[in-house]
Enzyme design. Structure first.
Site, short mmCIF file in Angstrom:
data_model
loop_
_atom_site.label_atom_id
_atom_site.label_comp_id
_atom_site.label_asym_id
_atom_site.label_seq_id
_atom_site.Cartn_x
_atom_site.Cartn_y
_atom_site.Cartn_z
N ARG A 61 0.82 -1.22 0.00
CA ARG A 61 0.00 0.00 0.00
C ARG A 61 0.85 1.27 0.00
NH1 ARG A 61 -2.40 -4.05 2.47
NH2 ARG A 61 -1.33 -3.61 4.42
N GLU A 98 3.75 -7.42 14.24
CA GLU A 98 2.99 -7.74 15.44
C GLU A 98 2.48 -9.18 15.42
OE1 GLU A 98 -0.45 -5.59 13.15
OE2 GLU A 98 1.72 -5.45 13.15
#
Length: 175
Positions: A61, A98
């Site tokens: 992105r 994460e």
């Protein structure tokens, strides 16, 4: 700049890509032509008076935002890709996410020593991807102007890690 405007174009997807993750999806923002234009204009306004030789966009992105912003600023664009996607000689940097681990890479001739670059991605989570991109650009001798993203997820600690590393960061939204 209207944070509520941008926030109204962000979709939250629970438990993706794994349970417990709240994925902040910017694709509705990209899909809406007027919103996408406003997004690029907001970043372009911030960096209009900066001397930027290239915008570094992080796969995937960050490519969309970064390429449009580079065009708007009249500078070059440097793609930082996931490992194994670039055809020329590359440098690689690994980092923790994460929810896992990954590596990114860049062509060894992507930035020249002393060039001023802006690094951009869709969001700051743990900060690992942005810090890896910073390490790649630093190894090439580039000077980092700032790291930028649409969304900051401060509770995941990424923006704090960037600050600890002395890297200025800018985001439009905080969740």
């Amino acid at each position: 700049m209207n944070d509520a405007f941008f926030a109204s174009h962000i979709r939250t997807i629970a438990d993706w890509p794994q349970p417990g993750v709240q994925f902040r999806d910017i694709t509705p923002l990209l899909r809406d032509g007027a919103a996408f234009r406003r997004l690029i204009d907001a970043f372009a306004e911030r960096y209009a008076d900066s001397h930027i030789d290239a915008v570094v966009g992080i796969d995937a992105r960050g490519f969309i935002i970064g390429a449009a912003l580079a065009y708007r600023l009249g500078c070059g664009f440097i793609p930082v890709r996931k490992a194994g996607k670039l055809p020329f000689t590359t440098m690689q940097e690994s980092y923790a996410l994460e929810y896992g681990e990954a590596s990114i890479e860049v062509h060894t001739d992507a930035a020249l020593p002393g060039e001023h670059v802006l690094i951009i991605d869709d969001l700051i989570a743990t900060g690992g991807t942005l810090l890896a991109a910073v390490n790649l650009m630093t190894r090439l001798g580039a000077r980092i102007i700032e790291a930028a993203a649409v969304v900051d997820l401060p509770e995941l600690g990424g923006s704090a890690r960037l600050a600890e590393a002395g890297l200025p960061a800018f985001t439009l939204l905080h969740y």
